[in-house]
Write a protein that holds these residues in place. Structure first.
Motif, short mmCIF file in Angstrom:
data_model
loop_
_atom_site.label_atom_id
_atom_site.label_comp_id
_atom_site.label_asym_id
_atom_site.label_seq_id
_atom_site.Cartn_x
_atom_site.Cartn_y
_atom_site.Cartn_z
N PRO A 57 0.76 -1.28 0.02
CA PRO A 57 -0.04 0.14 0.03
C PRO A 57 0.92 1.25 -0.02
O PRO A 57 1.94 1.23 0.66
N ILE A 58 0.51 2.26 -0.73
CA ILE A 58 1.00 3.64 -0.71
C ILE A 58 1.04 4.51 0.66
O ILE A 58 -0.42 4.48 0.98
N PRO A 59 2.07 4.82 1.25
CA PRO A 59 1.75 5.70 2.46
C PRO A 59 0.93 6.90 2.28
O PRO A 59 0.63 7.47 1.15
N ASP A 60 0.15 7.20 3.47
CA ASP A 60 -0.59 8.37 3.10
C ASP A 60 0.09 9.86 2.88
O ASP A 60 -0.29 10.50 2.05
N ALA A 61 1.28 9.97 3.24
CA ALA A 61 1.88 11.17 2.87
C ALA A 61 2.33 11.15 1.83
O ALA A 61 2.60 12.49 1.22
N LEU A 62 2.40 10.28 0.92
CA LEU A 62 2.57 10.35 -0.33
C LEU A 62 1.35 10.36 -1.41
O LEU A 62 1.66 10.70 -2.55
N LEU A 63 0.17 10.17 -0.86
CA LEU A 63 -0.83 10.29 -1.70
C LEU A 63 -1.25 11.83 -2.14
O LEU A 63 -2.07 12.04 -3.11
N GLY A 64 -0.97 12.76 -1.33
CA GLY A 64 -1.23 14.29 -1.54
C GLY A 64 -0.09 14.83 -2.38
O GLY A 64 0.99 14.63 -2.19
N PRO A 65 -0.41 16.34 -2.84
CA PRO A 65 0.76 17.15 -3.36
C PRO A 65 1.76 17.58 -2.36
O PRO A 65 2.86 17.73 -2.40
N ALA A 66 1.31 17.53 -1.21
CA ALA A 66 2.14 17.80 -0.16
C ALA A 66 3.32 17.13 -0.04
O ALA A 66 4.44 17.50 0.31
N GLY A 67 3.00 15.90 -0.20
CA GLY A 67 4.33 14.91 -0.06
C GLY A 67 5.20 15.18 -1.07
O GLY A 67 6.32 15.11 -0.81
N PHE A 68 4.89 15.59 -2.39
CA PHE A 68 5.69 15.78 -3.14
C PHE A 68 6.62 17.10 -3.06
O PHE A 68 7.76 17.14 -3.53
N GLU A 69 5.89 18.09 -2.71
CA GLU A 69 6.59 19.29 -2.50
C GLU A 69 7.48 19.16 -1.31
O GLU A 69 8.40 19.65 -1.34
N ALA A 70 7.26 18.08 -0.31
CA ALA A 70 8.23 18.23 0.80
C ALA A 70 9.54 17.35 0.17
O ALA A 70 10.52 17.81 0.53
N VAL A 71 9.47 16.62 -0.77
CA VAL A 71 10.39 15.99 -1.44
C VAL A 71 11.42 16.90 -2.39
O VAL A 71 12.69 16.83 -2.13
#
Lengths: 198, 374
Positions: A57-71
């Motif tokens: 399963p994909i972690p919740d932190a990566l499901l939204g745009p905020a996760g990518f922005e954090a990266v």
């Protein structure tokens, strides 16, 4: 030199090569029933195959745009701390934050040029090297062209000289052509006397 | 002294020939008339006969003879011409007169007689000075020839001494001479090639050692100018045809080809009829001789003939280039050898006796010189 290849019997190697097909068939090979290593290898492969069939399963932190922005933020922060980032920080001009009013591009350029920032000292050797490399790259074809022209002219002159020399030195093969009748010329007494008898 | 090699080849042939000649009558019903003198005979013993004596008497003795000149035809038949020869015997200013009388064994027609007379009038010096035995260069003759004595005999009631003058090389003719004991003049001379074949002879029928005042001497039809060197003769070629083509006239460099021959005659002749000039160079080894004649302004006689055709050739790297053959026309028989070629608007002719095979090399060398200039 000792081989890094594991010491396995030919039968064990064959079972290992046929492992994918046996996993699909979900059937333990006959050799694995009598070989302890092959039996352990078979059981481990069965467990791994099950895990590989399940999609994690994909972690919740990566499901939204905020996760990518954090990266992205983390990558930018790391670049800023690198030598390239520090160089760019000193070279790039701090531009004012955009306002609600649209500023023409020309105005932005004028503002940039109005406040010149001296380049760092360590940049100029790189620039000079790059410029020299580009200039050399342009000069070398010209030099080649010049050398080719000189060589071609020399070859042309040499060829003309050779041909001209060959033109003056005509190779002549001298051959004898035998006559059956003596020429009627007063050159020897006998030829003069014979001429009266013809 | 004849070399052993020459002896083995020549002496047996000459001995047989001498025996036959000595026994042959001089002429049917005729005996040589020799004017009586009170002087001691020029030849009293064999050792008196030398090349120096022969040269001296032939140049310095006034005489008149009626003789038969026999020459070999291309078909190896011998033809005889009867002629009268008179010499003043003055070595400083030699003069002679030679007249055609008749053809031996036949009665020529008036037309033929006129033609013969004209030939003698035009070529008198060629017949007299180059048509028989003559010591042209005493020093060279001593080096390149040997004299062999065959004793004394009677010929036509007169004592004669027989000698054979043989060359040291085997590509030249030998001379058999019968010398009048009184005057040492040759009353018989025969030219024999290395194979023992008779090439020609001069048989004196009548000899007189005193001469009556001569009304006229032979004069050349062509204008002749003599020079001491070949280069002087070449420079003297002033014909319009020679101008501009002077480079075509050359001084033959044949020393290495014919080392024993040296230039002894260099003259320029001009035909008064058409002005055609010819440079004549004569080379001798002391007795034998050959000639090189060069006539500028003569058209190529081989133009348009199959000889001398262009033959294209290709090189490994380069354009196609044409080579050309240059032809030397050659005629040779036992008595005569002639070469002709034309180069640089100059007709070159080379002639000599038939036995002198090395004239091939002379012609080739001169042709190469004409082509390369070296």
């Amino acid at each position: 030199m000792s081989s890094v290849r594991p010491d396995m019997s030919p039968e064990c190697r064959r079972i290992l090569a046929e492992l994918p097909e046996s996993l699909v068939a979900l059937e333990m090979p006959g050799h694995a029933r009598i070989c302890v290593s092959c039996a352990a290898r078979w059981q481990a492969a069965c467990r791994l195959a099950g895990w590989l069939r399940q999609r994690p399963p994909i972690p919740d932190a990566l499901l939204g745009p905020a996760g990518f922005e954090a990266v992205v933020d983390r990558l930018v922060a790391e670049a800023e701390r690198a030598p390239l980032g520090r160089t760019l920080a000193t070279v790039l001009v701090q531009t004012p934050a955009p306002t609600t009013e649209s500023v023409p591009a020309t105005e932005l350029c004028r503002r940039l040029l109005a406040t010149p920032v001296p380049a760092p000292a360590q940049l100029w050797p790189r620039v000079r090297h790059e410029v020299n490399r580009q200039v050399a790259g342009q000069l070398w074809p010209m030099r080649r062209l010049w050398l080719a022209g000189v060589a071609g002219a020399a070859a042309l002159v040499f060829g003309l000289l050779v041909l001209d020399r060959q033109g003056t030195q005509v190779q002549v093969a001298i051959v004898f052509e035998d006559m059956t009748v003596a020429p009627d010329i007063a050159i020897m007494p006998v030829s003069v006397l014979r001429s009266n008898l013809r | 002294m004849l070399s052993p090699r020459a002896k083995s080849a020549i002496v047996p042939i000459l001995s047989g020939l001498l025996a036959g000649v000595a026994m042959a009558p001089v002429g049917v019903g005729q005996a040589p008339v020799v004017a009586a003198t009170e002087q001691a005979p020029a030849i009293q013993q064999a050792s008196d006969i030398t090349l120096d004596l022969l040269q001296r008497v032939m140049q310095g003795t006034p005489f008149r003879v009626r003789q038969v000149r026999r020459f070999l035809q291309p078909d190896d038949t011998m033809v005889g011409v009867i002629e009268d020869l008179t010499c003043n015997g003055d070595p400083t200013q030699p003069r002679f007169d030679i007249d055609f009388i008749s053809v031996e064994g036949t009665a020529p027609s008036p037309q033929a007689t006129g033609q013969w007379s004209a030939t003698y009038a035009t070529n008198g010096s060629l017949l007299h000075e180059h048509g028989g035995f003559r010591v042209r260069d005493l020093r060279a003759a001593r080096i390149h020839y040997s004299m062999n004595h065959f004793g004394r005999s009677m010929r036509g009631g007169q004592p004669v001494w027989w000698v054979v003058i043989a060359p040291n090389s085997r590509d030249k003719a030998s001379w058999v001479l019968a010398l009048d004991e009184q005057s040492a003049l040759p009353v018989y001379q025969a030219q024999i090639d290395p194979r023992g074949r008779l090439l020609g002879e001069i048989d004196v029928r009548q000899l007189s050692l005193t001469t009556s005042p001569q009304a006229s001497w032979w004069t050349p039809v062509l204008a002749v100018s003599r020079f001491s060197t070949a280069e002087a003769a070449r420079v003297a070629m002033t014909a319009p045809q020679a101008r501009g083509v002077g480079s075509g006239l050359l001084v033959p460099a044949i020393d290495q080809v014919m080392p024993e021959y040296s230039l002894y005659l260099a003259q320029v002749t001009a035909d008064p009829a058409n002005g055609q000039q010819t440079m004549v160079l004569g080379y001798t080894d002391g007795i034998d001789e050959f000639f090189v004649l060069q006539s500028p302004g003569v058209a190529d006689p081989f133009a348009g003939l199959p000889v001398g055709t262009a033959r294209p050739t290709t090189k490994a790297s380069g354009p196609i280039r044409s080579d050309r053959e240059m032809a030397i026309a050659r005629y040779e028989d036992s008595s005569l050898r002639v070469y002709l070629f034309q180069r640089n608007s100059v007709m070159v002719r080379i002639a000599g006796n038939g036995s002198l095979v090395r004239l091939n090399d002379v012609a080739l060398r001169i042709a190469q010189q004409a082509v390369t200039g070296v």
